[in-house]
Write a protein that holds these residues in place. Structure first.
Motif, PDB file in Angstrom:
ATOM      1  N   PRO B  37      -8.289 102.804  -2.710  1.00 17.81           N
ATOM      2  CA  PRO B  37      -8.465 101.492  -3.345  1.00 17.81           C
ATOM      3  C   PRO B  37      -8.343 100.323  -2.378  1.00 17.81           C
ATOM      4  CG  PRO B  37      -6.625 102.718  -4.329  1.00 17.81           C
ATOM      5  CD  PRO B  37      -7.145 103.551  -3.233  1.00 17.81           C
ATOM      6  N   ILE B  38      -9.245  99.392  -2.494  1.00 16.00           N
ATOM      7  CA  ILE B  38      -9.184  98.194  -1.663  1.00 16.00           C
ATOM      8  C   ILE B  38      -9.932  97.074  -2.386  1.00 16.00           C
ATOM      9  CG2 ILE B  38     -11.285  98.745  -0.333  1.00 16.00           C
ATOM     10  CD1 ILE B  38      -9.838  97.581   2.151  1.00 16.00           C
ATOM     11  N   MET B  39      -9.399  95.895  -2.308  1.00 17.03           N
ATOM     12  CA  MET B  39     -10.120  94.741  -2.817  1.00 17.03           C
ATOM     13  C   MET B  39     -11.002  94.200  -1.692  1.00 17.03           C
ATOM     14  SD  MET B  39     -10.300  93.690  -5.730  1.00 17.03           S
ATOM     15  CE  MET B  39      -9.617  93.716  -7.378  1.00 17.03           C
ATOM     16  N   PRO B  40     -12.131  93.650  -1.998  1.00 21.12           N
ATOM     17  CA  PRO B  40     -12.680  93.334  -3.321  1.00 21.12           C
ATOM     18  C   PRO B  40     -13.657  94.378  -3.872  1.00 21.12           C
ATOM     19  CG  PRO B  40     -13.879  92.145  -1.613  1.00 21.12           C
ATOM     20  CD  PRO B  40     -12.925  93.058  -0.905  1.00 21.12           C
ATOM     21  N   ALA B  41     -13.372  95.664  -3.590  1.00 20.24           N
ATOM     22  CA  ALA B  41     -14.324  96.704  -3.994  1.00 20.24           C
ATOM     23  C   ALA B  41     -13.871  97.480  -5.221  1.00 20.24           C
ATOM     24  CB  ALA B  41     -14.545  97.678  -2.830  1.00 20.24           C
ATOM     25  N   ILE B 113     -18.085  96.323   0.485  1.00 16.52           N
ATOM     26  CA  ILE B 113     -17.982  94.977  -0.072  1.00 16.52           C
ATOM     27  C   ILE B 113     -17.276  94.153   1.005  1.00 16.52           C
ATOM     28  CG2 ILE B 113     -17.209  93.570  -2.008  1.00 16.52           C
ATOM     29  CD1 ILE B 113     -19.046  95.861  -2.897  1.00 16.52           C
ATOM     30  N   GLN B 114     -18.069  93.444   1.806  1.00 17.95           N
ATOM     31  CA  GLN B 114     -17.495  92.786   2.974  1.00 17.95           C
ATOM     32  C   GLN B 114     -16.593  91.609   2.587  1.00 17.95           C
ATOM     33  OE1 GLN B 114     -20.608  92.583   6.346  1.00 17.95           O
ATOM     34  NE2 GLN B 114     -21.799  92.847   4.483  1.00 17.95           N
ATOM     35  N   SER B 115     -15.434  91.580   3.240  1.00 14.27           N
ATOM     36  CA  SER B 115     -14.527  90.441   3.092  1.00 14.27           C
ATOM     37  C   SER B 115     -14.171  89.964   4.495  1.00 14.27           C
ATOM     38  CB  SER B 115     -13.297  90.844   2.294  1.00 14.27           C
ATOM     39  OG  SER B 115     -12.632  91.909   2.940  1.00 14.27           O
ATOM     40  N   VAL B 116     -13.415  88.880   4.555  1.00 10.03           N
ATOM     41  CA  VAL B 116     -13.209  88.239   5.851  1.00 10.03           C
ATOM     42  C   VAL B 116     -12.195  88.994   6.711  1.00 10.03           C
ATOM     43  CG1 VAL B 116     -12.524  86.104   6.982  1.00 10.03           C
ATOM     44  CG2 VAL B 116     -13.755  86.011   4.811  1.00 10.03           C
ATOM     45  N   GLY B 117     -12.580  89.340   7.919  1.00  6.16           N
ATOM     46  CA  GLY B 117     -11.695  89.984   8.879  1.00  6.16           C
ATOM     47  C   GLY B 117     -11.456  89.061  10.044  1.00  6.16           C
ATOM     48  N   PRO B 118     -10.992  89.575  11.169  1.00  3.84           N
ATOM     49  CA  PRO B 118     -10.609  90.982  11.419  1.00  3.84           C
ATOM     50  C   PRO B 118      -9.272  91.323  10.758  1.00  3.84           C
ATOM     51  CG  PRO B 118     -10.167  89.653  13.361  1.00  3.84           C
ATOM     52  CD  PRO B 118     -10.831  88.745  12.370  1.00  3.84           C
ATOM     53  N   GLY B 119      -8.835  92.553  10.989  1.00  5.26           N
ATOM     54  CA  GLY B 119      -7.613  93.010  10.341  1.00  5.26           C
ATOM     55  C   GLY B 119      -7.797  92.972   8.838  1.00  5.26           C
ATOM     56  N   LEU B 120      -6.750  92.616   8.124  1.00  6.32           N
ATOM     57  CA  LEU B 120      -6.889  92.536   6.668  1.00  6.32           C
ATOM     58  C   LEU B 120      -7.524  91.217   6.249  1.00  6.32           C
ATOM     59  CD1 LEU B 120      -3.555  94.163   5.490  1.00  6.32           C
ATOM     60  CD2 LEU B 120      -5.807  95.209   5.619  1.00  6.32           C
ATOM     61  N   GLY B 121      -7.417  90.197   7.111  1.00  7.19           N
ATOM     62  CA  GLY B 121      -8.119  88.931   6.897  1.00  7.19           C
ATOM     63  C   GLY B 121      -7.910  88.340   5.519  1.00  7.19           C
ATOM     64  N   LEU B 122      -8.994  87.940   4.909  1.00 11.39           N
ATOM     65  CA  LEU B 122      -8.965  87.376   3.566  1.00 11.39           C
ATOM     66  C   LEU B 122      -9.688  88.329   2.611  1.00 11.39           C
ATOM     67  CD1 LEU B 122     -10.052  83.665   4.276  1.00 11.39           C
ATOM     68  CD2 LEU B 122      -7.798  84.381   3.525  1.00 11.39           C
ATOM     69  N   PRO B 126     -15.746  86.201   0.780  1.00  8.26           N
ATOM     70  CA  PRO B 126     -16.884  86.976   1.280  1.00  8.26           C
ATOM     71  C   PRO B 126     -17.130  86.783   2.775  1.00  8.26           C
ATOM     72  CG  PRO B 126     -17.657  84.986   0.208  1.00  8.26           C
ATOM     73  CD  PRO B 126     -16.173  85.000   0.041  1.00  8.26           C
ATOM     74  N   SER B 127     -17.781  87.763   3.357  1.00  2.00           N
ATOM     75  CA  SER B 127     -18.161  87.685   4.764  1.00  2.00           C
ATOM     76  C   SER B 127     -19.323  88.634   4.983  1.00  2.00           C
ATOM     77  CB  SER B 127     -16.951  88.080   5.621  1.00  2.00           C
ATOM     78  OG  SER B 127     -17.321  88.928   6.671  1.00  2.00           O
ATOM     79  N   GLN B 128     -19.986  88.466   6.118  1.00  4.48           N
ATOM     80  CA  GLN B 128     -21.003  89.444   6.525  1.00  4.48           C
ATOM     81  C   GLN B 128     -20.640  89.948   7.917  1.00  4.48           C
ATOM     82  OE1 GLN B 128     -24.371  86.822   5.771  1.00  4.48           O
ATOM     83  NE2 GLN B 128     -24.853  87.909   3.879  1.00  4.48           N
ATOM     84  N   GLY B 129     -19.343  90.134   8.095  1.00  4.80           N
ATOM     85  CA  GLY B 129     -18.826  90.456   9.426  1.00  4.80           C
ATOM     86  C   GLY B 129     -18.934  91.913   9.825  1.00  4.80           C
ATOM     87  N   GLU B 367     -16.129  80.920   5.674  1.00  2.00           N
ATOM     88  CA  GLU B 367     -15.406  81.605   4.606  1.00  2.00           C
ATOM     89  C   GLU B 367     -15.723  81.024   3.231  1.00  2.00           C
ATOM     90  OE1 GLU B 367     -13.968  80.725   7.577  1.00  2.00           O
ATOM     91  OE2 GLU B 367     -14.271  82.802   8.180  1.00  2.00           O
ATOM     92  N   LYS B 368     -16.208  79.796   3.204  1.00  2.00           N
ATOM     93  CA  LYS B 368     -16.562  79.237   1.905  1.00  2.00           C
ATOM     94  C   LYS B 368     -17.875  79.818   1.401  1.00  2.00           C
ATOM     95  CE  LYS B 368     -13.701  75.240   1.843  1.00  2.00           C
ATOM     96  NZ  LYS B 368     -13.558  73.808   2.093  1.00  2.00           N
ATOM     97  N   GLY B 369     -18.375  80.762   2.198  1.00  2.00           N
ATOM     98  CA  GLY B 369     -19.527  81.512   1.738  1.00  2.00           C
ATOM     99  C   GLY B 369     -20.750  80.645   1.561  1.00  2.00           C
ATOM    100  N   VAL B 370     -21.387  80.800   0.440  1.00  2.00           N
ATOM    101  CA  VAL B 370     -22.654  80.126   0.239  1.00  2.00           C
ATOM    102  C   VAL B 370     -22.457  78.851  -0.572  1.00  2.00           C
ATOM    103  CG1 VAL B 370     -24.080  82.140   0.500  1.00  2.00           C
ATOM    104  CG2 VAL B 370     -23.055  81.692  -1.698  1.00  2.00           C
ATOM    105  N   GLU B 371     -21.248  78.285  -0.499  1.00  2.00           N
ATOM    106  CA  GLU B 371     -20.936  77.162  -1.366  1.00  2.00           C
ATOM    107  C   GLU B 371     -21.751  75.901  -1.129  1.00  2.00           C
ATOM    108  OE1 GLU B 371     -16.717  76.617  -1.637  1.00  2.00           O
ATOM    109  OE2 GLU B 371     -16.496  78.512  -2.703  1.00  2.00           O
ATOM    110  N   ASN B 372     -22.333  75.755   0.028  1.00  2.00           N
ATOM    111  CA  ASN B 372     -23.292  74.655   0.148  1.00  2.00           C
ATOM    112  C   ASN B 372     -24.455  75.012   1.057  1.00  2.00           C
ATOM    113  OD1 ASN B 372     -23.128  73.341   2.859  1.00  2.00           O
ATOM    114  ND2 ASN B 372     -20.964  73.343   2.286  1.00  2.00           N
ATOM    115  N   THR B 373     -25.501  74.243   0.933  1.00  2.00           N
ATOM    116  CA  THR B 373     -26.723  74.565   1.664  1.00  2.00           C
ATOM    117  C   THR B 373     -27.000  73.518   2.737  1.00  2.00           C
ATOM    118  OG1 THR B 373     -27.955  73.345  -0.006  1.00  2.00           O
ATOM    119  CG2 THR B 373     -27.805  75.714  -0.297  1.00  2.00           C
ATOM    120  N   ASP B 374     -26.113  72.525   2.865  1.00  2.00           N
ATOM    121  CA  ASP B 374     -26.365  71.415   3.782  1.00  2.00           C
ATOM    122  C   ASP B 374     -26.608  71.866   5.216  1.00  2.00           C
ATOM    123  OD1 ASP B 374     -25.729  70.131   1.513  1.00  2.00           O
ATOM    124  OD2 ASP B 374     -23.833  69.276   2.213  1.00  2.00           O
ATOM    125  N   ASN B 375     -25.763  72.836   5.649  1.00  2.00           N
ATOM    126  CA  ASN B 375     -25.902  73.250   7.046  1.00  2.00           C
ATOM    127  C   ASN B 375     -27.225  73.985   7.316  1.00  2.00           C
ATOM    128  OD1 ASN B 375     -25.036  75.395   5.568  1.00  2.00           O
ATOM    129  ND2 ASN B 375     -23.261  75.890   6.827  1.00  2.00           N
TER     130      ASN B 375
END
Lengths: 181, 397
Positions: B37-41, B113-122, B126-129, B367-375
């Motif tokens: 078991p592991i979050m967020p999966a 289900i990718q989350s923020v690393g390295p290590g246990l991270g967040l 979400p991440s695509q690391g 880490e804020k993921g896809v929360e904005n498109t400005d960049n």
């Protein structure tokens, strides 16, 4: 397209509200809807929110940028997300739990004692469904019929009657409020 | 929940990405899920477990992710379609057995289900690391297939596709999702079982005593049997011959291990799938995959509204990388903009495959993921103004 933010604290059914309204919109109203939620420790006791985007066409971008509707079930939720609400937006609050500032721009405020109503119906836990009924009557984003269809399967079967009553209570109260305004 | 006899939950449902993934697996005929078991999966297991009894599936929680994937490989050889689901920290532990799965040519699906690393991270963001790890994380030379879903519907569809590809090419297939898509809820339409394309296992059909587990077909993929059915059978992670016995020389390496690469590379055109929007007249193309493609499409729309000709190339298949298509497009456009929820992974492939014909802008989506498109939008604007090709990747804030 309508961007909706449900805000409150963990345990109030804030996420569930997003799911039920989202399901109603996309499965029973045949619109498109995307629901995302705060995820993590904040969803279990602290401030908690869910975001719902309802649209006539496919939702490309699922995050709320400027909300059209803010449903605030806690003071913290209101404080955190009030600034995100559009100047033409609609604010729905539990009047016993949220004190609001004078409204910005053309923001319309509708208040309801959801928690008190839920307690009168027998269980505080259905306050979110009272709010969903109120939300349905006031905003017209999701149809009454669709919401009624979305409830079974979304709430525990043995509590379905109570939830239906809670929904009706909020809906009726909302209809009156809209008439008065 | 009512399902048809094949365990397919036919109809329209409002599902999270994770729940859609579990339904996809069940619809593909997956009947063995092994996890640590592991979050967020976690919700994939939750859903699978809730449905396991009804469809006659097995769920097992192992002591760690090393044994988790080992169990998946073993179950696959008994004839069960098998899967595991994890997040970055678990994927790291699986790398050893991923290599074994490649070497033993074992069909299976690994959902990350990718989350923020390295290590246990967040674990809650979400991440695509892990994109490069999926490709290169295990030692030695090999090819892998990885898909990147961007919605609950694609979580359903791509999980099925992953099983089909893994059965066809006999290789572990990764579904590279992320916390964002995993917890997003949208309508998922599940068609009846007879409308879902399922690649059956490629079984050996000859006489029992002449079965050779690693004797290759013309397309370089060997045929399988179910172990325990009386076939002579041997597997080893060492370089092996057709019988599966270790042979320690370079000839055997060439004969039986090089095809692990060629059985994929020779068929990349059959494997790779991309989705293109407005590429015909585009000056700038946003190349994206997974959750980021949601923001990419919105940025494209915004840019088009302000008069910039922007297109979108969404990579449904990330590995093998669609290098031919990117190279073709590089000759036609001014630039690519590549948003990723990492510090630049797939952008390296885009830059390599551009061969200096187009600028490559990297947009770090944090880490804020896809929360904005400005960049993305500002990168696209910058890209459209650039008239000469610069060396290397241009970083955008």
């Amino acid at each position: 397209m309508a961007e909706i933010r449900f805000a409150g604290y963990g345990g109030q059914g804030i996420i569930k509200s997003g799911i039920i309204a989202g399901k109603a919109a996309s499965i029973y109203d045949n619109k498109f809807s995307t629901m995302s939620q705060s995820f993590g420790p904040e969803a279990r006791g602290g401030a908690c929110s869910s975001q719902l985007v309802v649209s006539e066409s496919k939702v490309l971008y699922p995050y709320v940028t400027k909300s059209d509707v803010l449903v605030a079930m806690s003071q913290e939720g209101y404080n955190k997300f009030e600034s995100e609400l559009s100047e033409e937006g609609i604010l729905l609050i539990d009047e016993d739990l949220v004190k609001h500032k004078p409204p910005r721009g053309k923001i319309k405020i509708y208040s309801i004692p959801t928690t008190r109503f839920a307690e009168q119906l027998g269980r505080k836990i259905v306050s979110n469904v009272v709010m969903l009924g109120f939300f349905t009557a006031v905003t017209n984003i999701v149809s009454y019929e669709a919401m009624k269809k979305a409830l079974p399967g979304s709430v525990p079967e043995k509590a379905l009657d109570l939830n239906m009553k809670a929904f009706e209570k909020g809906y009726e109260y909302g209809k009156q409020k809209v008439k008065i305004k | 929940m009512k399902t048809d006899p094949k365990g397919v939950l036919v109809g329209s449902h409002y599902l999270s990405g994770n729940h859609a993934c579990a339904e996809g697996a069940l619809s593909a005929g997956c009947r063995f899920l092994s996890v640590y078991p592991i979050m967020p999966a976690l919700e994939v297991s939750e859903r699978f477990l809730a449905r396991a009894k009804e469809v006659g599936a097995t769920f097992i929680q192992m002591e760690d992710e090393i044994s988790t994937l080992a169990a998946v490989l073993g179950a696959s050889w008994t004839g069960k379609k098998s899967m595991t689901v994890t997040s970055g920290p678990g994927l790291s532990l699986m790398m050893e057995n991923l290599g074994l799965g490649v070497m033993l040519e074992t069909p299976c699906v690994i959902v990350d289900i990718q989350s923020v690393g390295p290590g246990l991270g967040l674990p809650n963001r979400p991440s695509q690391g892990d994109m490069m790890q999926a490709r290169w994380g295990s030692h030695g030379d090999y090819e892998i297939i990885a898909l990147a879903p961007s919605s609950p519907q694609e979580m359903f569809d791509f999980t099925i596709k992953a099983f089909n590809l893994s059965e066809h090419y006999r290789v572990p297939v990764a579904v590279m999702s992320d916390e964002y898509v995993a917890h997003l809820k949208e309508k998922v339409v599940i068609p009846p079982a007879n409308k879902i394309e399922i690649e059956p296992r490629r079984y050996y059909e000859g006489p029992k005593d002449s079965y050779l587990p690693f004797k290759r077909d013309e397309d370089l993929v060997p045929r399988m049997v179910d172990i325990g059915e009386g076939y002579k059978f041997h597997v080893t992670g060492l370089t092996h011959d057709d019988r599966g016995y270790p042979i320690m020389n370079e000839e055997c390496q060439e004969y039986n291990v090089h095809p692990l690469v060629w059985k994929i590379r020779n068929y990349v055109d059959n494997i790779i799938e991309v989705q293109e929007v407005h590429v015909e007249d585009a000056e700038v193309i946003i190349i994206s995959y997974g959750a980021t493609s949601r923001a990419a499409l919105k940025a494209m729309e915004q840019a088009r509204n302000s008069g910039i000709k922007v297109g979108s190339l969404k990579l449904d298949t990330v590995w093998p990388f669609p290098e031919k298509r990117v190279a073709e497009l590089a000759k036609k456009v001014k630039a690519f903009a590549v948003p990723e929820m990492n510090f630049g992974q797939i952008v390296l492939e885009v830059e390599r495959c551009s061969y200096g014909n187009a600028n490559v802008f990297f947009v770090h989506h944090g880490e804020k993921g896809v929360e904005n498109t400005d960049n993305i939008l500002s990168a696209v604007k910058q890209a459209a103004q650039q008239n000469s090709v610069k060396d290397g990747i241009i970083e955008c804030e």
